[in-house]
Design a protein around this motif. Structure first.
Motif, mmCIF file in Angstrom:
data_model
loop_
_atom_site.group_PDB
_atom_site.id
_atom_site.type_symbol
_atom_site.label_atom_id
_atom_site.label_comp_id
_atom_site.label_asym_id
_atom_site.label_seq_id
_atom_site.Cartn_x
_atom_site.Cartn_y
_atom_site.Cartn_z
ATOM 1 N N UNK A 129 11.169 -1.634 -3.499
ATOM 2 C CA UNK A 129 10.470 -0.465 -4.022
ATOM 3 C C UNK A 129 10.117 0.443 -2.857
ATOM 4 N N UNK A 130 10.224 1.738 -3.077
ATOM 5 C CA UNK A 130 10.085 2.720 -2.001
ATOM 6 C C UNK A 130 8.865 3.598 -2.249
ATOM 7 N N UNK A 131 8.078 3.822 -1.196
ATOM 8 C CA UNK A 131 6.836 4.573 -1.333
ATOM 9 C C UNK A 131 6.692 5.511 -0.140
ATOM 10 N N UNK A 132 6.545 6.817 -0.381
ATOM 11 C CA UNK A 132 6.371 7.749 0.740
ATOM 12 C C UNK A 132 5.036 7.534 1.440
ATOM 13 N N UNK A 133 5.051 7.677 2.739
ATOM 14 C CA UNK A 133 3.840 7.604 3.557
ATOM 15 C C UNK A 133 3.644 8.976 4.182
ATOM 16 N N UNK A 134 2.608 9.650 3.800
ATOM 17 C CA UNK A 134 2.462 11.010 4.296
ATOM 18 C C UNK A 134 1.307 11.702 3.614
ATOM 19 N N UNK A 135 1.345 13.007 3.545
ATOM 20 C CA UNK A 135 2.463 13.896 3.833
ATOM 21 C C UNK A 135 2.614 14.202 5.319
ATOM 22 N N UNK A 136 3.772 14.701 5.657
ATOM 23 C CA UNK A 136 4.022 15.187 7.005
ATOM 24 C C UNK A 136 4.412 14.154 8.021
ATOM 25 N N UNK A 137 4.466 12.870 7.637
ATOM 26 C CA UNK A 137 4.796 11.848 8.632
ATOM 27 C C UNK A 137 6.259 11.427 8.574
ATOM 28 N N UNK A 138 7.001 11.845 7.541
ATOM 29 C CA UNK A 138 8.420 11.506 7.404
ATOM 30 C C UNK A 138 8.644 10.008 7.471
ATOM 31 N N UNK A 139 7.772 9.255 6.799
ATOM 32 C CA UNK A 139 7.857 7.797 6.808
ATOM 33 C C UNK A 139 7.828 7.271 5.375
ATOM 34 N N UNK A 140 8.417 6.079 5.199
ATOM 35 C CA UNK A 140 8.463 5.435 3.894
ATOM 36 C C UNK A 140 8.200 3.940 4.045
ATOM 37 N N UNK A 141 7.443 3.409 3.118
ATOM 38 C CA UNK A 141 7.260 1.969 3.011
ATOM 39 C C UNK A 141 8.303 1.430 2.036
ATOM 40 N N UNK A 142 9.028 0.401 2.467
ATOM 41 C CA UNK A 142 9.957 -0.301 1.585
ATOM 42 C C UNK A 142 9.380 -1.695 1.363
ATOM 43 N N UNK A 143 8.905 -1.975 0.152
ATOM 44 C CA UNK A 143 8.371 -3.290 -0.169
ATOM 45 C C UNK A 143 9.503 -4.182 -0.675
ATOM 46 N N UNK A 144 9.519 -5.410 -0.174
ATOM 47 C CA UNK A 144 10.523 -6.395 -0.583
ATOM 48 C C UNK A 144 9.844 -7.374 -1.533
ATOM 49 N N UNK A 145 10.344 -7.448 -2.754
ATOM 50 C CA UNK A 145 9.709 -8.264 -3.790
ATOM 51 C C UNK A 145 10.704 -9.246 -4.391
ATOM 52 N N UNK A 146 10.196 -10.423 -4.683
ATOM 53 C CA UNK A 146 10.981 -11.400 -5.460
ATOM 54 C C UNK A 146 10.116 -11.797 -6.647
ATOM 55 N N UNK A 147 10.531 -11.328 -7.832
ATOM 56 C CA UNK A 147 9.676 -11.502 -8.996
ATOM 57 C C UNK A 147 8.413 -10.688 -8.798
ATOM 58 N N UNK A 148 7.266 -11.316 -8.990
ATOM 59 C CA UNK A 148 5.989 -10.640 -8.786
ATOM 60 C C UNK A 148 5.438 -10.854 -7.383
ATOM 61 N N UNK A 149 6.219 -11.482 -6.522
ATOM 62 C CA UNK A 149 5.736 -11.843 -5.186
ATOM 63 C C UNK A 149 6.198 -10.820 -4.152
ATOM 64 N N UNK A 150 5.258 -10.367 -3.337
ATOM 65 C CA UNK A 150 5.522 -9.429 -2.242
ATOM 66 C C UNK A 150 5.889 -10.278 -1.023
#
Length: 259
Positions: free
Chosen positions: A19-40
């Protein structure tokens, strides 16, 4: 993801959900969470270099990754008892700033502002909100290289079991300071000392430090580089976090913990 999941510590990442989540505004960064089922189970933080190309700012494996909603809820509860009124309407923005500062910026309808560490949930100094901490960074810290997304991961080298830098504060003694200024000095010292601590003194919060360093992972160079890119491994509450070694070399000092 393909390269990391081929390494045994990251085997669970194979065919995991992202799942992808923007980190910002203005920082040009993204968090990519790695999940298996409901587990992060892990994360990557993708940023942009000075030329606008993607780069891997850091990554981690295991529970306790950044920007947990449960952690945020707990932190907001404590904030409303002190800095912010419980009746304030809050604007919450996940942020990421180099070198390694992951946090939430919390603004109230009345103009109050606070920043929360996205790994620990702890409140951050007021200088994070106004940006004055950046004046304390070494000029070379932000220009250090991170990994382009065209390289392949090599095996992880661990020199010690995970440890907490607060369990043994002997590294704070002046004689424990190490002379580490390049990759070779880092790997040689880690092989000899097993456990070392990174500290950026007054701006440790910008690195999530002090960091207990117990290993590293190198990556094959991309076509535009003649040498591998090294990520230092640090451990905290079950999470293995990998951060660009160049940013540590230029941002602070290393200290020895004797076995």
């Amino acid at each position: 993801m393909q390269s990391l999941s081929a390494q045994s510590p990251f085997a669970q990442w194979k065919d995991a959900e992202l799942s992808y989540h923007p980190l910002g505004p203005g920082t040009h960064s993204w968090l990519v969470q790695v999940n298996r089922g409901d587990e992060y189970i892990g994360y990557l933080i993708i940023g942009a270099d000075h030329n606008g190309a993607y780069q891997l700012n850091e990554y981690g494996n295991g529970p306790g990754g950044p920007y947990s909603m449960n952690l945020l809820r707990q932190s907001l509860k404590s904030l409303t008892e002190t800095d912010l009124s419980s009746i304030d309407k809050l604007q919450i923005t996940p942020m990421y700033e180099e070198p390694l500062l992951a946090y939430w910026r919390v603004r109230s309808s009345t103009g109050s502002e606070a920043c929360i560490d996205a790994f620990t949930g702890d409140p951050l100094p007021a200088e994070v909100a106004n940006g004055s901490w950046k004046n304390k960074l070494h000029s070379s810290t932000n220009s250090s290289s991170a990994l382009s997304l065209k390289a392949g991961a090599q095996a992880i080298t661990l020199s010690a079991e995970p440890f907490d830098p607060y369990d043994d504060l002997s590294w704070l003694l002046p004689q424990q300071k190490l002379s580490i200024h390049n990759v070779n000095q880092f790997t040689n010292t880690l092989n000899e000392s097993s456990r070392i601590v990174f500290s950026a003194t007054s701006i440790n919060f910008a690195f999530g430090g002090p960091l207990a360093i117990n290993g590293y992972q190198s990556w094959n160079p991309s076509p535009d580089l003649s040498h591998p890119i090294m990520y230092a491994a640090t451990c905290r509450t079950g999470l293995s976090r990998f951060v660009p070694l160049d940013r540590l070399l230029s941002g602070g000092e290393f200290y020895r913990i004797h076995p």
